[in-house]
Every structure is written in structure tokens, then in C-alpha cells.
Design a protein around this motif. Structure first.
Motif, PDB file in Angstrom:
ATOM      1  N   ILE A  55      47.323  75.228  48.948  1.00  0.00           N
ATOM      2  CA  ILE A  55      46.992  74.027  48.334  1.00  0.00           C
ATOM      3  C   ILE A  55      46.010  73.762  48.928  1.00  0.00           C
ATOM      4  CG2 ILE A  55      47.015  72.124  48.021  1.00  0.00           C
ATOM      5  CD1 ILE A  55      49.596  73.200  46.629  1.00  0.00           C
ATOM      6  N   ALA A  56      44.405  73.787  48.531  1.00  0.00           N
ATOM      7  CA  ALA A  56      43.394  73.545  49.207  1.00  0.00           C
ATOM      8  C   ALA A  56      42.216  72.497  48.253  1.00  0.00           C
ATOM      9  CB  ALA A  56      42.279  74.887  49.531  1.00  0.00           C
ATOM     10  N   CYS A  57      41.617  72.070  49.678  1.00  0.00           N
ATOM     11  CA  CYS A  57      41.033  70.217  49.057  1.00  0.00           C
ATOM     12  C   CYS A  57      39.888  70.411  49.445  1.00  0.00           C
ATOM     13  CB  CYS A  57      41.663  68.967  48.924  1.00  0.00           C
ATOM     14  SG  CYS A  57      41.154  67.603  48.802  1.00  0.00           S
ATOM     15  N   ASP A  58      38.774  69.902  48.506  1.00  0.00           N
ATOM     16  CA  ASP A  58      37.304  70.310  49.337  1.00  0.00           C
ATOM     17  C   ASP A  58      36.785  68.047  48.433  1.00  0.00           C
ATOM     18  OD1 ASP A  58      35.596  69.957  50.812  1.00  0.00           O
ATOM     19  OD2 ASP A  58      34.804  71.214  50.581  1.00  0.00           O
ATOM     20  N   THR A  59      35.797  67.761  49.227  1.00  0.00           N
ATOM     21  CA  THR A  59      35.399  66.763  48.920  1.00  0.00           C
ATOM     22  C   THR A  59      34.122  66.342  49.106  1.00  0.00           C
ATOM     23  OG1 THR A  59      35.936  65.450  50.873  1.00  0.00           O
ATOM     24  CG2 THR A  59      37.855  65.186  49.712  1.00  0.00           C
ATOM     25  N   GLU A  60      33.848  65.045  47.619  1.00  0.00           N
ATOM     26  CA  GLU A  60      32.454  65.059  47.413  1.00  0.00           C
ATOM     27  C   GLU A  60      31.958  63.518  47.403  1.00  0.00           C
ATOM     28  OE1 GLU A  60      28.688  65.665  49.116  1.00  0.00           O
ATOM     29  OE2 GLU A  60      30.093  67.200  49.015  1.00  0.00           O
ATOM     30  N   GLY A  61      31.192  62.349  48.043  1.00  0.00           N
ATOM     31  CA  GLY A  61      32.020  61.279  48.140  1.00  0.00           C
ATOM     32  C   GLY A  61      32.717  60.889  47.906  1.00  0.00           C
ATOM     33  N   THR A  62      33.235  60.230  46.363  1.00  0.00           N
ATOM     34  CA  THR A  62      34.945  59.649  46.037  1.00  0.00           C
ATOM     35  C   THR A  62      35.536  60.908  44.874  1.00  0.00           C
ATOM     36  OG1 THR A  62      32.800  58.657  43.961  1.00  0.00           O
ATOM     37  CG2 THR A  62      33.157  57.488  45.978  1.00  0.00           C
ATOM     38  N   ASP A  63      34.331  61.890  45.795  1.00  0.00           N
ATOM     39  CA  ASP A  63      35.248  63.218  44.401  1.00  0.00           C
ATOM     40  C   ASP A  63      35.930  63.618  45.051  1.00  0.00           C
ATOM     41  OD1 ASP A  63      34.614  61.995  41.664  1.00  0.00           O
ATOM     42  OD2 ASP A  63      32.727  62.455  42.405  1.00  0.00           O
ATOM     43  N   ALA A  64      37.208  63.819  44.732  1.00  0.00           N
ATOM     44  CA  ALA A  64      37.985  65.388  45.344  1.00  0.00           C
ATOM     45  C   ALA A  64      37.697  66.479  44.548  1.00  0.00           C
ATOM     46  CB  ALA A  64      38.954  64.886  46.458  1.00  0.00           C
ATOM     47  N   VAL A  65      38.175  68.033  44.821  1.00  0.00           N
ATOM     48  CA  VAL A  65      39.172  68.271  43.575  1.00  0.00           C
ATOM     49  C   VAL A  65      39.876  69.046  44.803  1.00  0.00           C
ATOM     50  CG1 VAL A  65      38.757  70.824  42.712  1.00  0.00           C
ATOM     51  CG2 VAL A  65      37.092  69.184  42.748  1.00  0.00           C
ATOM     52  N   VAL A  66      41.251  69.635  44.487  1.00  0.00           N
ATOM     53  CA  VAL A  66      41.892  69.867  44.782  1.00  0.00           C
ATOM     54  C   VAL A  66      42.919  71.813  43.910  1.00  0.00           C
ATOM     55  CG1 VAL A  66      44.793  69.706  45.816  1.00  0.00           C
ATOM     56  CG2 VAL A  66      43.230  67.847  45.643  1.00  0.00           C
ATOM     57  N   SER A  67      42.464  72.863  44.666  1.00  0.00           N
ATOM     58  CA  SER A  67      42.702  73.452  44.170  1.00  0.00           C
ATOM     59  C   SER A  67      44.451  74.395  44.547  1.00  0.00           C
ATOM     60  CB  SER A  67      41.846  75.112  44.491  1.00  0.00           C
ATOM     61  OG  SER A  67      40.934  74.692  43.621  1.00  0.00           O
ATOM     62  N   VAL A  68      44.662  74.582  43.036  1.00  0.00           N
ATOM     63  CA  VAL A  68      46.401  74.850  43.598  1.00  0.00           C
ATOM     64  C   VAL A  68      46.217  76.836  43.057  1.00  0.00           C
ATOM     65  CG1 VAL A  68      48.656  74.663  42.931  1.00  0.00           C
ATOM     66  CG2 VAL A  68      47.723  73.004  43.201  1.00  0.00           C
ATOM     67  N   PHE A  69      46.485  77.628  44.115  1.00  0.00           N
ATOM     68  CA  PHE A  69      46.730  78.730  43.535  1.00  0.00           C
ATOM     69  C   PHE A  69      48.551  79.722  43.563  1.00  0.00           C
ATOM     70  CE2 PHE A  69      42.874  79.115  43.759  1.00  0.00           C
ATOM     71  CZ  PHE A  69      41.588  80.304  43.841  1.00  0.00           C
ATOM     72  N   MET A  70      48.876  79.699  43.010  1.00  0.00           N
ATOM     73  CA  MET A  70      50.126  80.180  42.806  1.00  0.00           C
ATOM     74  C   MET A  70      50.429  81.785  42.873  1.00  0.00           C
ATOM     75  SD  MET A  70      50.486  77.613  39.453  1.00  0.00           S
ATOM     76  CE  MET A  70      48.718  77.973  38.909  1.00  0.00           C
ATOM     77  N   VAL A  71      51.408  82.200  44.006  1.00  0.00           N
ATOM     78  CA  VAL A  71      51.671  83.001  44.115  1.00  0.00           C
ATOM     79  C   VAL A  71      53.074  83.671  43.391  1.00  0.00           C
ATOM     80  CG1 VAL A  71      52.275  84.847  45.750  1.00  0.00           C
ATOM     81  CG2 VAL A  71      50.272  83.722  45.443  1.00  0.00           C
ATOM     82  N   ARG A  72      53.336  84.401  42.774  1.00  0.00           N
ATOM     83  CA  ARG A  72      54.818  84.735  41.827  1.00  0.00           C
ATOM     84  C   ARG A  72      55.384  86.136  42.397  1.00  0.00           C
ATOM     85  NH1 ARG A  72      54.005  80.109  42.606  1.00  0.00           N
ATOM     86  NH2 ARG A  72      54.032  78.273  41.298  1.00  0.00           N
TER      87      ARG A  72
END
Length: 623
Positions: free
Chosen positions: A260-277
Motif C-alpha cells: 500500500i503506497a500513497c501520494d498526495t497533491e493538495g486535496t487529492d490523494a492516490v493510493v496504489s495497491v500492489f497485489m502479490v499472490r
């Protein structure tokens, strides 16, 4: 399909970095997966006019509705991720293995004086060294070409001892891709040293190889063998470029984890979920969040974990996060209770896991910079639409929705379909087909009851046996029926008999067979036909219908449809052929009155009445 996908604009956003690209059709299905050393250059080639392509590629391009990509740190990582994704999604336009028992291996003929490296689909007891099996023949071939290029292993099939020492070396030697053992330019010992390095490379020992090469370069430089030192320098650069100094896409501990990784810009945030199975990176999802300006990432990630894992049916044993969380102990306990087993929150500081986190952060930043608007639209048509449906029905949380449909020809070869949507997106691995076994004739209600009973009984049995990985054990948060009161009541009857409490909603149609509203809790609820929730309901309805029709067509294509007449009393082979000659189709036979059935050669009143009763009795029972 992502609405208003601007190909020209999206092509401009592609980075000049290695990675994997995924082509989607208008139903969101992945139809092609490819890798690239430079994503921008590779993907743009598909959309340039005037380039000569195969018919297969042209057919694929015509079906592309949108594309997405995943950035990696090296070409080798892209290759491995491509392999994993092809196995997971089986894209229509990729070259796929037809026989699951015949997977490719990389073979090193260490039993020869001058070994070769090539692919094979048979593993023999011949003292050779095998690596694999792998899931992608293309990935295997690409890997072999890279190894041959780096370590200059011969590609020819010549038997070296029988080759004349006076022969000229081939072109591969001239372009420095072969050590030319065929003409005696290298000793057996020197050649085997290169082969051993190649074996170590295939085994994943990249750091050891780099260390050896650097030592050899230093020795050559001290001895003023500058040409030799330069070759080692170039070889070191090639190994570093291909491996990225660290391979993060696949590991050998066969673990399940999310990054789970998150980055932000002002009032926007994007969370990336990388799935290892099972140790392999199988994909990633991006989630857009509206936040307060200057909101701490610790709080954003914490809130995301609660919402995301509060509904997702699968939780891995490890969740990697980028920073310390205030409620980490409580979150671990929450996730462990949801999973039924221990779940660990980990902040990776170094090594492979840290590399995966860096990769997730890189992709989150890139998405935030370039694709925020696209993610907002995608969220509105998927998770946003699901939330709105939950509000309309007054249901607390909806993650998984299942829809069912029945298809038949005049009651024969009845089949059922089950489609699954999670977070507003189709989950095609969980789709199921049912061939109706207990119902004769066109009785859609009875057929639907059989399908639902089999589906949920299977899930209950799997749960009782402790097989939580089976997709049938994941029960839906909402069941969507392709109809109104009648279909809903059939489903509620099945659930009541099995002791299950799952909300059931009907998709009510108008006179033109278009969805006009939802039937829930004995009330028909209106729905705005221009809204995203209405469009999602329509997509689910169409998908259930399409899936059932395709299964039914596949049975008809096998020539099984006409055998329905064999099930009718007094109809033997001769009368069956006569009926098919007289009537244009089986549907016409099913609709024909007794008087018209008598016109077929060899038919009498008893046989005609039997045919009529067969096709009309069950229909009358349901009307």
C-alpha cells in the motif's frame, strides 16, 4: 470502458521507462499484455498509421477501448510481470499455451563439452540443467536471448568436436554475441566459466555475478589489458540494466502480500495497491481519495486500510505500508479477525520488500501527476456507483454483487450464468456456468431455482470443509435478478431454505425490455437512467445475459440442439428428421399448433399432440 478515453492525450503521458502495458476492450476485459523497454515508444507503435502489422494485431487494435500500464525498474522485471499477468488473465490476443501440461523450460546442456541454452517443453533425465517450468513461451525466449547476449553462449546446434578448426566463425562472433567455440577461439574451461555464470544468472545470483565481473575487470585493468577490461565493463552494465540490480516482481517464498503506497497533491490523494499472490506480482489497483489539504499520509493510509479491507473478501498475511501508523496494533488485530489468521503490518526498510514499496510509490506519484481525472471518472462508474446503489436500497456496505440469467432454445439445453462484480468491476475468474440438469422444457423459474440452489449449496459445503479459497465460499453482499417480483421470490425462497440472509434485488424492465427500476423489499424503486448507478446495473444485466447466451451457443455449436426431439414420446429418428425438414427451426416446431405439426411426413395425432404438450406444458405452468 473508461469514458472519453483520449488516446492522443494518454499516449503523451506514457513515460520513457520500462514496464508492462495492458490493452482493454469495451467490456473492460484485458485482451493483450505486453512489455516494453520504453513504454511510450512501444505503445505508440500500435496507433501509428502506415505501419505493417499482422491481421491478428490489426484485429486487436480495432477492439482496444483503453490501455493502462505498470512501471517497473528494469526490462527483466517487466518481462516477469508480463509473464505473471498473462497467466492470470489469459488475454485473447496473446500467444497462450494450449496444453496446461506442456509448459516451457530453459535447458542448459551441461552434459556437452560446449553447452547450449534453449527452450524445451520436455524435461528428460539427460544430465542437462533445467529451469522452470514457466508460464509464457515468449518470456522464456526473451530470457534466453538476453542470457546469450550477456554471456556469449553459442546459439548454433553444431557438434563442436566434429567441426573443422579452420572454419570461419559465424556472424554472432563478429557482433560479439558468441565466444566462437566452433573454431577454437575459446577453451572448454573458459567456455564453461561463461556457462556457469549464465546458470547463476538464471538462478537469480545477480549480485555474485556482478562482484565476480568487477573483480575480473579490476585485474584486467591492473594488467593493462584495457580491451578485456572494457568488455567486462560493458558486461557489468548489461547485467545491471537487465536486472535493475534487484528483481522485485517475483520472489521464491510463495507469499501473499499487499503493498500500500500513497501520494498526495493538495486535496487529492492516490493510493496504489500492489497485489502479490504466491510470490508473484499479479496486478495493481489505484484509488482516488478526496482529503483535506496538508492531511498526514499516516491518517490517509489508516483510513484507506479500514475501508478497503472492511469489504474485500481476501486479506493476505502481510500488508506493507510506507510509514508508521498510529493505530497499527489495532489495525493488525482488525485485519487478523477479518482474515481468521494472523496479519502483519510491515514497514519495509531494505531489501526486496523495500524495492516493492518504492515501485508502488513511483506508480502512485505517476498516476497522481497524470491520471487523477481518469481515476475520478473510473471511481464514479465503479465504487461510486456501488455506493449509490447501496444508498438507494438502504444496505450498509456492498462490495460483491452476483447476477444470474437463464438461456435456452424452446426449453432445450437450458443453461444458467452467474457473473460477479466486485467494487463495480467484473471479476471474471469467479464467473460460473450451469447446465440445467433437473428441469425439462422452458421453465425459467425452476431452472433459476436449480442454479441458485447448486451455487449456494456448493458454497456452504466448501465452507464446512474449510476450503475458504474456493470462489463459491465468497457469498455476495447483493444478488441481482434479471426480472421483477417472480425472480426475486424464487431467489428468496432458495435462500430461506438454506438459512442464508442475503439482500436480493430485481432489475425491472419496461415494455421495450429496458431496465426501468429496481425491485427490492416488495417495492419498485425508480432509478435515474442517466446516472452511473443505472449504467452499472445495465452493464451487470448485459454481462449476465451475454455470458449465458455464449454458453448456450457453444452447446448449440456442438450439434446438440436437435436432440431435444429425441426426448419426446412417439418421436423417433424418422419423425424427427421429418419435423426438421418441414419446419425452419426448432423454435418454429415449439410454437406450432397440433394441426400444423400433422403436416410433417409420418406424423399422426398422438405424435403431434405429444410434441405440442412437451413444449407447452411447462410454459403454461409458469404463466
Amino acid at each position: 470502458m473508461i469514458q472519453k478515453f483520449d488516446f492522443e492525450e494518454e499516449l503523451k503521458k506514457l513515460p520513457m521507462l520500462p514496464g508492462v502495458y495492458l490493452m482493454h476492450d469495451e467490456t473492460d476485459e484485458i485482451i493483450y499484455v505486453g512489455k516494453a523497454v520504453k513504454l511510450r515508444n512501444r505503445v505508440r507503435q500500435y496507433f501509428r498509421p502506415g505501419i505493417k502489422r499482422t491481421q491478428k494485431i490489426n484485429n486487436m487494435i480495432a477492439k482496444i477501448a483503453y490501455f493502462e500500464y505498470i512501471v517497473t525498474d528494469s526490462e527483466l522485471e517487466a518481462l516477469i510481470l508480463e509473464c505473471n499477468l498473462i497467466k492470470e488473465h489469459n488475454p485473447k490476443y496473446n500467444t497462450l499455451l494450449k496444453d496446461g501440461k506442456s509448459y516451457p523450460y530453459i535447458k542448459v546442456t551441461v552434459n556437452e563439452d560446449f553447452p547450449r541454452i534453449f527452450s524445451t517443453r520436455q524435461m528428460k533425465r539427460d544430465k542437462a540443467r533445467y529451469f522452470g517450468p514457466y508460464t509464457s513461451g515468449k518470456a522464456v525466449n526473451d530470457t534466453i536471448l538476453l542470457v546469450q547476449k550477456i554471456f556469449k553462449i553459442r546459439q548454433c546446434r553444431s557438434e563442436i568436436p566434429k567441426t573443422s578448426k579452420n572454419a570461419r566463425p559465424c556472424l554472432n562472433y563478429q557482433i560479439k554475441k558468441c565466444l566462437a567455440p566452433c573454431v577454437g577461439y575459446v577453451s572448454i574451461e573458459e567456455y564453461h566459466e561463461a556457462v556457469n555464470d549464465a546458470i547463476r544468472f538464471l538462478s537469480g545470483e545477480h549480485k555474485e555475478i556482478l562482484k565476480d565481473l568487477e573483480e575480473k575487470m579490476a585485474v584486467a585493468s591492473e594488467n593493462m589489458e584495457y580491451e578485456q577490461a572494457a568488455e567486462y565493463r560493458d558486461l557489468i552494465a548489461s547485467v545491471k540494466y537487465i536486472t535493475g540490480e534487484q528483481q522485485k516482481i517475483t520472489n521464491d517464498d510463495f507469499s501473499d502480500r499487499d503493498i500500500i503506497a500513497c501520494d498526495t497533491e493538495g486535496t487529492d490523494a492516490v493510493v496504489s495497491v500492489f497485489m502479490v499472490r504466491a510470490g508473484k506480482l499479479l496486478g495493481r489497483e489505484h484509488y482516488h481519495m478526496k482529503i483535506d489539504a496538508y492531511e498526514e499520509k499516516e491518517h490517509i493510509v489508516t483510513e484507506f486500510l479500514k475501508q478497503y479491507y472492511g469489504g474485500t473478501p481476501f486479506i493476505p498475511h502481510e500488508v506493507l505500508v510506507q510509514c508508521e501508523l498510529e493505530e497499527s496494533t489495532l489495525l493488525e488485530e482488525f485485519l487478523s479477525v477479518k482474515r481468521g489468521k494472523k496479519v502483519s503490518l510491515i514497514i519495509p526498510k531494505r531489501g526486496e520488500k523495500h524495492g516493492l514499496m518504492e515501485l508502488a510509490l513511483k506508480n502512485a506519484r505517476m498516476v497522481l501527476d497524470k491520471d487523477t481525472d481518469k481515476i475520478r471518472m473510473e471511481e464514479a462508474r465503479t465504487t461510486g456507483a456501488v455506493r449509490r446503489i447501496a444508498e438507494i436500497l438502504d444496505i450498509p456496505d456492498i462490495i460483491r454483487m452476483e447476477a444470474y440469467d437463464i438461456s435456452n432454445t424452446a426449453g432445450y439445453e437450458s443453461v444458467g450464468s452467474m457473473v460477479v462484480f466486485e467494487n463495480g468491476k467484473p471479476k471474471k475468474n469467479d464467473y460460473r456456468k450451469f447446465k440445467i440438469k433437473t428441469v425439462v422444457g422452458p421453465n425459467d423459474y425452476a431452472s433459476m431455482k436449480e442454479v441458485l440452489t447448486r451455487r449456494f449449496m456448493h458454497g456452504i459445503n466448501e465452507r464446512n470443509e474449510g476450503n475458504e479459497e474456493n470462489s463459491f465460499t465468497h457469498f455476495p453482499d447483493l444478488i441481482l435478478m434479471d426480472g421483477g417480483r417472480g425472480q426475486v421470490n424464487i431467489c428468496l425462497e432458495v435462500l430461506d431454505e438454506l438459512g442464508l440472509n442475503i439482500p436480493v434485488c430485481g432489475m425491472v424492465k419496461d415494455d421495450r425490455h429496458r431496465t426501468r427500476g429496481l425491485y427490492y423489499d416488495n417495492v419498485e424503486l425508480p432509478i435515474d437512467v442517466t446516472s452511473e448507478e443505472f449504467k452499472l446495473i445495465t452493464r451487470i444485466q448485459d454481462e449476465a445475459h451475454r455470458f449465458a447466451i455464449e454458453f448456450h451457443k457453444s452447446l448449440r455449436a456442438k450439434g446438440q440442439v436437435h436432440s431435444v426431439l429425441d426426448d419426446i414420446e412417439y418421436i423417433g429418428p424418422s419423425r424427427r428428421k421429418a419435423l426438421m425438414r418441414y419446419f425452419a427451426s426448432l423454435e418454429d416446431i415449439a410454437k406450432a399448433p397440433v394441426e400444423e405439426l400433422l403436416n410433417a411426413e409420418g406424423m399422426n395425432e398422438k405424435a403431434a399432440q405429444s410434441v405440442y404438450d412437451f413444449f407447452h406444458k411447462n410454459r403454461e405452468d409458469t404463466e
